[in-house]
Design a protein around this motif. Sequence first.
Motif, PDB file in Angstrom:
ATOM      1  N   GLY A 114      95.322  34.375 -27.939  1.00 57.66           N
ATOM      2  CA  GLY A 114      94.027  34.560 -28.415  1.00 57.66           C
ATOM      3  C   GLY A 114      93.625  33.096 -28.595  1.00 57.66           C
ATOM      4  O   GLY A 114      93.593  32.144 -27.885  1.00 57.66           O
ATOM      5  N   GLU A 115      92.992  32.894 -29.759  1.00 63.74           N
ATOM      6  CA  GLU A 115      92.354  31.660 -30.197  1.00 63.74           C
ATOM      7  C   GLU A 115      93.682  30.702 -30.733  1.00 63.74           C
ATOM      8  O   GLU A 115      93.584  29.459 -31.109  1.00 63.74           O
ATOM      9  CB  GLU A 115      91.344  31.715 -31.052  1.00 63.74           C
ATOM     10  CG  GLU A 115      90.344  32.064 -30.466  1.00 63.74           C
ATOM     11  CD  GLU A 115      89.796  31.475 -29.370  1.00 63.74           C
ATOM     12  OE1 GLU A 115      89.557  30.233 -29.248  1.00 63.74           O
ATOM     13  OE2 GLU A 115      89.381  32.093 -28.079  1.00 63.74           O
ATOM     14  N   THR A 116      94.885  31.115 -30.946  1.00 63.72           N
ATOM     15  CA  THR A 116      95.890  30.616 -31.703  1.00 63.72           C
ATOM     16  C   THR A 116      96.836  29.776 -30.646  1.00 63.72           C
ATOM     17  O   THR A 116      97.406  30.383 -29.909  1.00 63.72           O
ATOM     18  CB  THR A 116      96.568  31.591 -32.568  1.00 63.72           C
ATOM     19  OG1 THR A 116      96.155  32.238 -33.429  1.00 63.72           O
ATOM     20  CG2 THR A 116      97.933  30.852 -33.350  1.00 63.72           C
ATOM     21  N   GLU A 117      96.827  28.393 -30.796  1.00 61.20           N
ATOM     22  CA  GLU A 117      97.689  27.694 -30.098  1.00 61.20           C
ATOM     23  C   GLU A 117      98.955  27.567 -30.826  1.00 61.20           C
ATOM     24  O   GLU A 117      99.066  26.784 -31.731  1.00 61.20           O
ATOM     25  CB  GLU A 117      97.043  26.409 -30.089  1.00 61.20           C
ATOM     26  CG  GLU A 117      97.650  25.446 -28.894  1.00 61.20           C
ATOM     27  CD  GLU A 117      96.822  23.886 -28.578  1.00 61.20           C
ATOM     28  OE1 GLU A 117      96.935  23.578 -27.398  1.00 61.20           O
ATOM     29  OE2 GLU A 117      96.347  23.601 -29.526  1.00 61.20           O
TER      30      GLU A 117
END
Length: 269
Positions: A14-17
């Motif tokens: 998702g948006e989590t690196e």
Amino acid sequence: MEALRIEGLKKKFGETEVIRELSFSVPEHSVFGFIGKNGAGKTTTMKMILGLLKPDAGKIQVFGESVSYGETKTNRFTGYLPDVPEFYSYMTASEYLRLCGEIAGLASGEIRRRSAELLELVGLTDNKKRVGGYSRGMKQRLGIAQALLGNPRLLICDEPTSALDPVGRKEILDILFKLKGRTTVIFSTHILTDVERICDRVGVLSEGRIVLSGEMEALKKQYAQDKVMMEFPKEKQEEVLAVLKAQHLEPLHTEVVEPSLEKLFLEVI
């Protein structure tokens, strides 16, 4: 030769690196401690090495061959022990290894020979108990035997001691120590004393990057502090203390301070 090379690896959920610009290498026949807090991305990295998870960027090589998601040709070099291995509970250890050997296409004679060698290595020889009755430590030992069945050049162990009692941890570490020089081991953990005991190289993962890596002894020397322990015969101690006292210096305690892996870990993250 390098058993593993990772360059510029990235992975987002998702948006989590989770993994960002991860790069490191592992020399052949080393025992490499892959260290990081829970959730640091150690398991994610291992799944990408095995081709089970697709990187967003970067490349992975195992013994010089590129790893491709979904194409597991490089896994012929690799044995894998997940953090919670699963087994058919109604089988014995010998039956389970025979099944794994048949699935891998090993000859029946090779399966019998390797199974006997490996069950002796992990301390499960002549154990007729069904796997369903095994302790967590016994299951981890059987998992190591299964991971080594194909005689891999690279053994990947994901948190193999994290949920074990002190006796179980010692048993697993003793087995991994015996593999030094026979295969390359990547040992992921957050238990730093385990790494100090068996690993000759380490890599510390923090915020998706390697923030410290190298040979264990070299790192300790690099981060050594200018602190010294001195011990004298009693009569000489009195002379030294008298000199120090004359200068209004009265030490309470002196000793050599060698940096521990725990101290280095906390410092770099």
